[in-house]
Design a protein around this motif. Structure first.
Motif, PDB file in Angstrom:
ATOM      1  N   ARG A 119       0.829  -1.217   0.000  1.00 23.03           N
ATOM      2  CA  ARG A 119       0.000   0.000   0.000  1.00 23.03           C
ATOM      3  C   ARG A 119       0.855   1.255   0.000  1.00 23.03           C
ATOM      4  O   ARG A 119       0.473   2.275  -0.567  1.00 23.03           O
ATOM      5  CB  ARG A 119      -0.852   0.067   1.270  1.00 23.03           C
ATOM      6  N   TYR A 155       2.626  -0.907  -7.585  1.00 26.92           N
ATOM      7  CA  TYR A 155       1.706  -1.666  -6.729  1.00 26.92           C
ATOM      8  C   TYR A 155       1.317  -2.978  -7.404  1.00 26.92           C
ATOM      9  O   TYR A 155       1.402  -4.060  -6.806  1.00 26.92           O
ATOM     10  CB  TYR A 155       0.449  -0.840  -6.420  1.00 26.92           C
ATOM     11  N   LEU A 175      -8.283   0.269   0.429  1.00 28.26           N
ATOM     12  CA  LEU A 175      -7.529   0.157  -0.821  1.00 28.26           C
ATOM     13  C   LEU A 175      -8.151   1.038  -1.907  1.00 28.26           C
ATOM     14  O   LEU A 175      -7.435   1.742  -2.628  1.00 28.26           O
ATOM     15  CB  LEU A 175      -7.448  -1.298  -1.284  1.00 28.26           C
TER      16      LEU A 175
END
Length: 191
Positions: free
Chosen positions: A70, A86, A130
């Protein structure tokens, strides 16, 4: 006076996490957990109360140990770079043979027919967190002009969230990593 616990709590939680990750909550038995954690039944129940409480703690442990991925979004210099970094790490983990398939949180969301309220809340919080991280990165991208201001970044954040979880599911049944990487690149082009 009670006996002093002679085990590393993080280590046994990690072992329980791996069992839940590999087998799912429903299919994991107490004997499975005892064998992996190398604990006596009494130590397991004294420390974690029951299987459900242990499961919740295992998910929390997973969240703590997986946070660095993250951080790639939060600390990214650009939206595209952050999203690519990511997903590259995410895809590598999804296809890592040393790890159980997919993602513990995605597995938890798909494996439980009627998740306990506390587990459901953990999963929901993880999904929302998220999605928010994707949104904030896309918003920064719009502010710098990297992302076209006409793009609906709420929709794009939701799309990236769904891409994240679909990678977890697809990686469990289709080992064609190149296809997943290609899909990631196509989504990044949409930005």
């Amino acid at each position: 006076m009670g006996r002093v616990k002679e085990f590393d709590r993080d280590h046994v939680l990690h072992q329980a996490m791996l069992v839940f990750w590999r087998k799912g909550y429903e299919a994991t038995s107490i004997p499975d957990l005892l064998a992996a954690m190398k604990l006596s039944r009494s130590s397991l129940y004294e420390t974690f109360t029951d299987k459900e409480t242990l499961y919740v703690e295992a998910i929390e442990h997973y969240k703590r140990t997986r946070q660095s991925k993250r951080d790639l979004l939060t600390n990214a210099k650009s939206a595209r770079e952050g999203i690519r970094a990511y997903f590259e790490r995410h895809i590598a983990a999804a296809f890592d043979e040393a790890l159980p398939g997919g993602c513990l949180v995605t597995n938890a969301a798909t494996d439980m027919d009627s998740p306990d309220e506390q587990v459901r809340k953990l999963i929901q919080d993880r999904f929302e967190s998220l999605e928010r991280a994707f949104y904030e990165l896309l918003e920064r991208g719009q502010q710098t002009g990297e992302i076209d201001s006409s793009k609906d970044i709420r929709f794009l954040a939701l799309l990236l969230l769904n891409l994240n979880h679909s990678i977890n599911v697809v990686a469990k049944v289709n080992k064609d990593k190149a296809r997943i990487v290609d899909m990631m690149e196509k989504v990044i082009e949409m930005l």
